[in-house]
Design an enzyme around this catalytic site. Sequence first.
Site, PDB file in Angstrom:
ATOM      1  N   GLY A   1      37.888  55.226 -30.589  1.00  0.00           N
ATOM      2  CA  GLY A   1      38.580  56.324 -31.247  1.00  0.00           C
ATOM      3  C   GLY A   1      37.703  57.296 -32.005  1.00  0.00           C
ATOM      4  O   GLY A   1      38.157  57.923 -32.954  1.00  0.00           O
ATOM      5  N   LYS A   2      36.450  57.474 -31.568  1.00  0.00           N
ATOM      6  CA  LYS A   2      35.581  58.424 -32.260  1.00  0.00           C
ATOM      7  C   LYS A   2      36.068  59.858 -32.036  1.00  0.00           C
ATOM      8  O   LYS A   2      36.181  60.638 -32.982  1.00  0.00           O
ATOM      9  CB  LYS A   2      34.128  58.268 -31.776  1.00  0.00           C
ATOM     10  CG  LYS A   2      33.527  56.935 -32.152  1.00  0.00           C
ATOM     11  CD  LYS A   2      32.048  56.877 -31.861  1.00  0.00           C
ATOM     12  CE  LYS A   2      31.763  56.788 -30.382  1.00  0.00           C
ATOM     13  NZ  LYS A   2      31.936  55.454 -29.812  1.00  0.00           N
TER      14      LYS A   2
ATOM     15  N   HIS B   1      39.075  21.615 -17.432  1.00  0.00           N
ATOM     16  CA  HIS B   1      38.744  22.706 -18.368  1.00  0.00           C
ATOM     17  C   HIS B   1      39.832  22.853 -19.422  1.00  0.00           C
ATOM     18  O   HIS B   1      39.560  22.971 -20.614  1.00  0.00           O
ATOM     19  CB  HIS B   1      38.651  24.045 -17.606  1.00  0.00           C
ATOM     20  CG  HIS B   1      37.384  24.245 -16.841  1.00  0.00           C
ATOM     21  ND1 HIS B   1      36.138  23.970 -17.357  1.00  0.00           N
ATOM     22  CD2 HIS B   1      37.147  24.738 -15.598  1.00  0.00           C
ATOM     23  CE1 HIS B   1      35.214  24.259 -16.468  1.00  0.00           C
ATOM     24  NE2 HIS B   1      35.797  24.728 -15.373  1.00  0.00           N
TER      25      HIS B   1
ATOM     26  N   PRO C   1      32.267  52.098 -27.408  1.00  0.00           N
ATOM     27  CA  PRO C   1      33.127  53.056 -26.708  1.00  0.00           C
ATOM     28  C   PRO C   1      34.604  52.672 -26.786  1.00  0.00           C
ATOM     29  O   PRO C   1      34.941  51.494 -26.934  1.00  0.00           O
ATOM     30  CB  PRO C   1      32.630  52.989 -25.264  1.00  0.00           C
ATOM     31  CG  PRO C   1      31.866  51.725 -25.155  1.00  0.00           C
ATOM     32  CD  PRO C   1      31.318  51.433 -26.499  1.00  0.00           C
TER      33      PRO C   1
ATOM     34  N   ASP D   1      29.793  27.068 -13.658  1.00  0.00           N
ATOM     35  CA  ASP D   1      29.940  26.284 -14.889  1.00  0.00           C
ATOM     36  C   ASP D   1      28.587  25.720 -15.323  1.00  0.00           C
ATOM     37  O   ASP D   1      28.210  25.792 -16.497  1.00  0.00           O
ATOM     38  CB  ASP D   1      30.896  25.112 -14.665  1.00  0.00           C
ATOM     39  CG  ASP D   1      32.340  25.563 -14.490  1.00  0.00           C
ATOM     40  OD1 ASP D   1      32.652  26.680 -14.931  1.00  0.00           O
ATOM     41  OD2 ASP D   1      33.121  24.802 -13.911  1.00  0.00           O
TER      42      ASP D   1
ATOM     43  N   HIS E   1      39.894  20.266 -11.281  1.00  0.00           N
ATOM     44  CA  HIS E   1      38.797  20.987 -11.940  1.00  0.00           C
ATOM     45  C   HIS E   1      39.346  21.824 -13.110  1.00  0.00           C
ATOM     46  O   HIS E   1      38.873  21.713 -14.240  1.00  0.00           O
ATOM     47  CB  HIS E   1      38.098  21.874 -10.898  1.00  0.00           C
ATOM     48  CG  HIS E   1      36.934  22.651 -11.422  1.00  0.00           C
ATOM     49  ND1 HIS E   1      35.629  22.362 -11.073  1.00  0.00           N
ATOM     50  CD2 HIS E   1      36.855  23.705 -12.257  1.00  0.00           C
ATOM     51  CE1 HIS E   1      34.815  23.205 -11.675  1.00  0.00           C
ATOM     52  NE2 HIS E   1      35.533  24.044 -12.410  1.00  0.00           N
ATOM     53  N   GLU E   2      40.372  22.613 -12.832  1.00  0.00           N
ATOM     54  CA  GLU E   2      40.916  23.503 -13.871  1.00  0.00           C
ATOM     55  C   GLU E   2      41.627  22.700 -14.965  1.00  0.00           C
ATOM     56  O   GLU E   2      41.545  23.045 -16.138  1.00  0.00           O
ATOM     57  CB  GLU E   2      41.878  24.534 -13.264  1.00  0.00           C
ATOM     58  CG  GLU E   2      41.248  25.481 -12.239  1.00  0.00           C
ATOM     59  CD  GLU E   2      40.009  26.210 -12.747  1.00  0.00           C
ATOM     60  OE1 GLU E   2      39.895  26.438 -13.970  1.00  0.00           O
ATOM     61  OE2 GLU E   2      39.150  26.546 -11.914  1.00  0.00           O
TER      62      GLU E   2
ATOM     63  N   GLY F   1      29.711  53.712 -33.081  1.00  0.00           N
ATOM     64  CA  GLY F   1      30.607  52.594 -32.761  1.00  0.00           C
ATOM     65  C   GLY F   1      30.748  52.414 -31.271  1.00  0.00           C
ATOM     66  O   GLY F   1      30.380  53.305 -30.494  1.00  0.00           O
TER      67      GLY F   1
HETATM   68 ZN    ZN Z   1      34.962  25.579 -13.611  1.00  0.00          ZN
END
Ligand code: ZN
Length: 552
Positions: free
Chosen positions: A144-145, A371, A141, A443, A367-368, A139
């Site tokens: 919980g091994k 998005h 990392p 982007d 710009h943000e 599994g």
């Molecule tokens: Zn961007």
Amino acid sequence: MPKKSLWKRILHFLSDYKWYILIAVIFVSATLFGIFLLSGLDPYHRRSLLANMLLWIPLGAFNTMIFVIFLYWLHYGGGSFAKLTTKAVKSSEVQVKWEDVIGMDEAKQEAMEVVNLINDRTKIKKIGGKVLRGILMIGPPGCGKTYLAKAIATETGLPFLSISGSEFVEIFVGVGASRMRKLFKTARRLAEEHGGCIIFIDEIDAVARKRVFSVFGGTEETNSTQNQLLAEMDGLKSDDKYNIVVIGATNASEDSLDPALLRPGRFDRKIYIDKPSLKDREKIFAYYLSKVSHEPDIDVGRLARRAVYKSPAEIANIVREATMIALRNGKDSIGWKELSEAMERVDLGIKHRRNFTPQEKERIAYHEAGHLITMYLLHPTDDVFKASIISRKDALGVVYHQPREEFYTSDRERLLANIKVALSGYTAEKIRFGVTSDGVISDFNAAMKLAHTMVWRLGMNSLNMLGDLGAIPAEHLSEEIKTKLNNDVQNILTSCQQEVEELLNRERHILDRFAQELISKEELEYDEIERIFAEYGKYNPKTGSSFAPPAE
Ligand code: ZN
């Protein structure tokens, strides 16, 4: 006739033994020549030379002896080279209780079976059943091994020997094998004293990679260590008085391990441990929160939703980080704010303020906002958790989003949505300023890669060309086909961009609003984002209401 055959026999003899004869000739002539040279010397020099030669015989033998002893010591002995750094811990000291193993119900069930097999060993042997010797835990990392292995030790009450596979990897050939021998020797001793022993080898892939049989090269060390491991495990089979179980853990794929390891009687039982599901994450958050003082109204479900793809170790880290943030803020318990900040810090890195000009700030805000709106209204699976125009790492701003649940595959709709979201920052800049900036490069990179993969590798092209075309050399495709495929890539990008442009033009007032909010507040949280959308009658399609206002 006899004469001829004799001559032939001599010739045969000479050709068969030509190397021996050559060596004999060199040897004899060197001796004779040496004696001849010695006889020409005066008695004093002759005696000193002969004495020297005689004394070299015992000295040479002595050197050889030291060399052989050193090699032997490296192989079988102690010395600091072969020293083991294992920690043998009695099960009473490991103390990982069964109920402390949380958020991995399936693996836990498998482990419970293992515990029963170890405990009922004598019973199983009596009816002639298979005795357990090796377990492989596979599994990613941090899931919980080690924890589960310790829980098995606690539950069976056996001593626990833990070592990492990397400790067997050494420069000197044979040291790894020698350590392996020592490890099993220790285990046998512990088994005699305590009625059994559990050996835990973490990162077992370091010694269990597919063996390479070559005369040269550095892989022989791994080979000899692995051979030793296999020999020791087979030894356990014939020497049945020891109840020793070896647990190997790896985050490498099963196929990269040597098949000899997985044969019956060796690591033939496997436990798969995967990243926790939503329900599991809830339990893990609840568990770690129960160990710190926290505000009572923390919504564990929401935390778990936000921590998609996180391993238990990462969740533990988030809670630890949150307590540190609370401490710094002079609070004596952690709340949603601290946890949210901790998760952000883990995911996005630490904020650092840059001094932007007002124009730059406005550009980044638009710009943000682009998005943010596209993600919220168009993306089928991902939620926006935060929008920010404070720099982190290399990014000038960020829209922090995550899928509502874990997905292991993406369909066409989701791929296209990712492209649209990637292109929406560019589109928002274009709509507001008419011109765009170099802030779109990462982007564009992401969008291009996605579109290229769709067309070239996933069969999502207008030519109905199936198959992963990236798997064959490019020269196997005609220029015409390549041009058509590349046109397809451009078409996907352009049509996605157009769709986003239509959306943002249609919702221009929302775009302007979010840009202004970002400029004045710099950061917007999930709740604020949702409230602003609601003002415009927009609801998150992912929450089920799909654009329609809740029934009243
Ligand atoms: Zn961007």
